[in-house]
Scaffold this motif. Structure first.
Motif, PDB file in Angstrom:
ATOM      1  N   LEU A   1       0.825  -1.202   0.000  1.00  0.00           N
ATOM      2  CA  LEU A   1       0.000   0.000   0.000  1.00  0.00           C
ATOM      3  C   LEU A   1       0.863   1.257   0.000  1.00  0.00           C
ATOM      4  O   LEU A   1       0.614   2.210  -0.738  1.00  0.00           O
ATOM      5  N   ILE A   2       1.890   1.257   0.851  1.00  0.00           N
ATOM      6  CA  ILE A   2       2.785   2.407   0.921  1.00  0.00           C
ATOM      7  C   ILE A   2       3.546   2.573  -0.388  1.00  0.00           C
ATOM      8  O   ILE A   2       3.737   3.691  -0.886  1.00  0.00           O
ATOM      9  N   SER A   3       3.990   1.454  -0.973  1.00  0.00           N
ATOM     10  CA  SER A   3       4.718   1.515  -2.237  1.00  0.00           C
ATOM     11  C   SER A   3       3.862   2.142  -3.333  1.00  0.00           C
ATOM     12  O   SER A   3       4.333   2.996  -4.106  1.00  0.00           O
ATOM     13  N   THR A   4       2.594   1.738  -3.405  1.00  0.00           N
ATOM     14  CA  THR A   4       1.692   2.317  -4.401  1.00  0.00           C
ATOM     15  C   THR A   4       1.512   3.808  -4.177  1.00  0.00           C
ATOM     16  O   THR A   4       1.569   4.611  -5.110  1.00  0.00           O
ATOM     17  N   MET A   5       1.312   4.186  -2.919  1.00  0.00           N
ATOM     18  CA  MET A   5       1.111   5.587  -2.588  1.00  0.00           C
ATOM     19  C   MET A   5       2.346   6.418  -2.953  1.00  0.00           C
ATOM     20  O   MET A   5       2.237   7.508  -3.525  1.00  0.00           O
ATOM     21  N   GLU A   6       3.525   5.896  -2.660  1.00  0.00           N
ATOM     22  CA  GLU A   6       4.748   6.637  -2.925  1.00  0.00           C
ATOM     23  C   GLU A   6       5.057   6.743  -4.411  1.00  0.00           C
ATOM     24  O   GLU A   6       5.808   7.614  -4.834  1.00  0.00           O
ATOM     25  N   GLN A   7       4.474   5.875  -5.212  1.00  0.00           N
ATOM     26  CA  GLN A   7       4.680   5.935  -6.660  1.00  0.00           C
ATOM     27  C   GLN A   7       3.842   7.021  -7.311  1.00  0.00           C
ATOM     28  O   GLN A   7       4.220   7.562  -8.353  1.00  0.00           O
ATOM     29  N   VAL A   8       2.698   7.348  -6.710  1.00  0.00           N
ATOM     30  CA  VAL A   8       1.786   8.293  -7.364  1.00  0.00           C
ATOM     31  C   VAL A   8       1.725   9.651  -6.680  1.00  0.00           C
ATOM     32  O   VAL A   8       1.238  10.621  -7.275  1.00  0.00           O
ATOM     33  N   ALA A   9       2.214   9.756  -5.439  1.00  0.00           N
ATOM     34  CA  ALA A   9       2.051  10.999  -4.683  1.00  0.00           C
ATOM     35  C   ALA A   9       3.380  11.738  -4.531  1.00  0.00           C
ATOM     36  O   ALA A   9       4.458  11.181  -4.732  1.00  0.00           O
ATOM     37  N   ASP A  10       3.285  13.015  -4.158  1.00  0.00           N
ATOM     38  CA  ASP A  10       4.454  13.873  -3.976  1.00  0.00           C
ATOM     39  C   ASP A  10       5.266  13.418  -2.759  1.00  0.00           C
ATOM     40  O   ASP A  10       4.739  13.303  -1.649  1.00  0.00           O
ATOM     41  N   LYS A  11       6.550  13.165  -2.967  1.00  0.00           N
ATOM     42  CA  LYS A  11       7.400  12.612  -1.909  1.00  0.00           C
ATOM     43  C   LYS A  11       7.549  13.571  -0.723  1.00  0.00           C
ATOM     44  O   LYS A  11       7.536  13.159   0.438  1.00  0.00           O
ATOM     45  N   GLY A  12       7.701  14.872  -1.009  1.00  0.00           N
ATOM     46  CA  GLY A  12       7.871  15.831   0.076  1.00  0.00           C
ATOM     47  C   GLY A  12       6.658  15.903   0.976  1.00  0.00           C
ATOM     48  O   GLY A  12       6.784  15.964   2.210  1.00  0.00           O
ATOM     49  N   ARG A  13       5.477  15.888   0.385  1.00  0.00           N
ATOM     50  CA  ARG A  13       4.262  15.944   1.190  1.00  0.00           C
ATOM     51  C   ARG A  13       4.065  14.652   1.983  1.00  0.00           C
ATOM     52  O   ARG A  13       3.563  14.678   3.108  1.00  0.00           O
ATOM     53  N   LEU A  14       4.474  13.540   1.393  1.00  0.00           N
ATOM     54  CA  LEU A  14       4.395  12.284   2.133  1.00  0.00           C
ATOM     55  C   LEU A  14       5.305  12.299   3.343  1.00  0.00           C
ATOM     56  O   LEU A  14       4.952  11.791   4.412  1.00  0.00           O
ATOM     57  N   THR A  15       6.477  12.904   3.203  1.00  0.00           N
ATOM     58  CA  THR A  15       7.412  12.996   4.329  1.00  0.00           C
ATOM     59  C   THR A  15       6.794  13.796   5.473  1.00  0.00           C
ATOM     60  O   THR A  15       6.874  13.405   6.648  1.00  0.00           O
ATOM     61  N   ARG A  16       6.157  14.915   5.147  1.00  0.00           N
ATOM     62  CA  ARG A  16       5.511  15.721   6.187  1.00  0.00           C
ATOM     63  C   ARG A  16       4.328  14.972   6.800  1.00  0.00           C
ATOM     64  O   ARG A  16       4.086  15.054   8.004  1.00  0.00           O
TER      65      ARG A  16
ATOM     66  N   ARG B   1       3.344  10.235  13.022  1.00  0.00           N
ATOM     67  CA  ARG B   1       4.158   9.792  14.153  1.00  0.00           C
ATOM     68  C   ARG B   1       4.002  10.681  15.382  1.00  0.00           C
ATOM     69  O   ARG B   1       4.237  10.230  16.503  1.00  0.00           O
ATOM     70  N   SER B   2       3.611  11.918  15.167  1.00  0.00           N
ATOM     71  CA  SER B   2       3.508  12.845  16.302  1.00  0.00           C
ATOM     72  C   SER B   2       2.124  12.862  16.932  1.00  0.00           C
ATOM     73  O   SER B   2       1.877  13.619  17.872  1.00  0.00           O
ATOM     74  N   GLY B   3       1.211  12.037  16.422  1.00  0.00           N
ATOM     75  CA  GLY B   3      -0.112  11.951  17.030  1.00  0.00           C
ATOM     76  C   GLY B   3      -1.058  13.058  16.620  1.00  0.00           C
ATOM     77  O   GLY B   3      -2.006  13.365  17.348  1.00  0.00           O
TER      78      GLY B   3
ATOM     79  N   PRO C   1      -0.911  14.442  -2.058  1.00  0.00           N
ATOM     80  CA  PRO C   1      -1.876  14.781  -1.009  1.00  0.00           C
ATOM     81  C   PRO C   1      -1.347  15.918  -0.132  1.00  0.00           C
ATOM     82  O   PRO C   1      -0.160  16.227  -0.173  1.00  0.00           O
ATOM     83  N   CYS C   2      -2.221  16.492   0.676  1.00  0.00           N
ATOM     84  CA  CYS C   2      -1.739  17.396   1.718  1.00  0.00           C
ATOM     85  C   CYS C   2      -1.168  16.529   2.835  1.00  0.00           C
ATOM     86  O   CYS C   2      -1.342  15.306   2.847  1.00  0.00           O
ATOM     87  N   LYS C   3      -0.480  17.145   3.779  1.00  0.00           N
ATOM     88  CA  LYS C   3       0.157  16.365   4.842  1.00  0.00           C
ATOM     89  C   LYS C   3      -0.858  15.671   5.750  1.00  0.00           C
ATOM     90  O   LYS C   3      -0.567  14.620   6.335  1.00  0.00           O
TER      91      LYS C   3
ATOM     92  N   ALA D   1      -1.911  12.555   3.889  1.00  0.00           N
ATOM     93  CA  ALA D   1      -0.769  11.632   3.893  1.00  0.00           C
ATOM     94  C   ALA D   1      -0.629  10.952   5.247  1.00  0.00           C
ATOM     95  O   ALA D   1      -0.298   9.767   5.335  1.00  0.00           O
ATOM     96  N   ALA D   2      -0.875  11.698   6.330  1.00  0.00           N
ATOM     97  CA  ALA D   2      -0.803  11.108   7.672  1.00  0.00           C
ATOM     98  C   ALA D   2      -1.831   9.990   7.826  1.00  0.00           C
ATOM     99  O   ALA D   2      -1.531   8.918   8.371  1.00  0.00           O
TER     100      ALA D   2
END
Length: 239
Positions: free
Chosen positions: A25-40, A46-48, A136-138, A141-142
């Motif tokens: 699921l994550i691999s598919t998402m990372e293939q189609v979505a913006d990497k920077g926004r996924l990082t945020r 992780r921060s709740g 996506p927006c952050k 993505a969260a």
């Protein structure tokens, strides 16, 4: 189904998701979505910042606390399977001995991956009530990362995301199954149990702490590296 308030990832560093399904699921998402926004978004997960999340047919919906007083509603949408795709899924389950029993026991066979996983951008979408028009927006993505980790514990929710009800799926298989005279399945050849994926304890810990401790005593870097390798080997022997 609603999940606990203040949802946050179990993993605080490294990759999110341990099972084959969550990783895909994550691999598919990372293939189609913006990497920077996924990082945020991963940092938000992780921060709740996700206040709550629920899984429903075709979507994962989360309330995510952003910079404003009220949380935003972020949605990860997965296109539902149409009738033809569901019929194909039923035929696939029928053709695989033991697969129906595995589904009934709460497991989701990896062989169903090509039928159930979204593989194209058109099968996966992100939306949010925040003013950010990113994809996506952050916040979305969260929710996506928490969805993937949720699948680690409840893989059958992938069926829910695809709009497939397990009871309907089992009923469809039973109704279409031919009468073999083996009512109790005594002659059914079951597949081998899946091998448990070995995960060294070092992967769940912070190796930098151990490296710092070794270096504090003036240990040579080559010795530090050899010590880490030896420890991983010892964990493998103890499994």
């Amino acid at each position: 189904m609603a999940l606990d308030n203040r949802v946050e990832t179990r993993t605080k560093r490294g990759a999110i998701g341990r099972s084959w399904w969550s990783k895909e699921l994550i691999s598919t998402m990372e293939q189609v979505a913006d990497k920077g926004r996924l990082t945020r978004g991963r940092a938000y997960a992780r921060s709740g910042q996700v206040v709550s999340m629920r899984i429903e047919p075709g979507a994962a919906v989360g309330e995510v606390q952003g910079s404003q007083l009220r949380p935003f509603t972020a949605t990860v949408t997965v296109r539902r399977l149409d009738d033809d795709a569901v019929e194909e899924l039923i035929r696939e389950v029928r053709a695989s001995p033991g697969m129906l029993a595995r589904l009934a026991a709460g497991a989701l066979p990896e062989e169903l991956g090509p039928s159930l996983l979204p593989r194209r951008a058109g099968e996966l979408d992100f939306d949010c009530t925040c003013p950010d028009d990113g994809w996506p927006c952050k916040h979305a993505a969260a929710v996506a990362y928490l969805l993937a980790e949720h699948v680690d514990e409840k893989p059958l929710d992938v069926l829910t995301l695809r709009g497939v009800d397990l009871t309907t799926l089992i009923g469809g298989v039973d109704a279409a199954a031919p009468d073999t005279g083996d009512f109790y399945g005594e002659d059914t050849e079951l597949p081998d149990l899946p091998a448990e994926r070995f995960r060294p304890a070092l992967e769940d810990l912070d190796p930098m702490l151990l490296r710092r401790a070794l270096r504090a005593g003036g240990t040579d870097e080559a010795v530090v590296i050899r010590a880490m390798t030896d420890l991983e080997d010892l964990y493998r022997r103890m499994r």
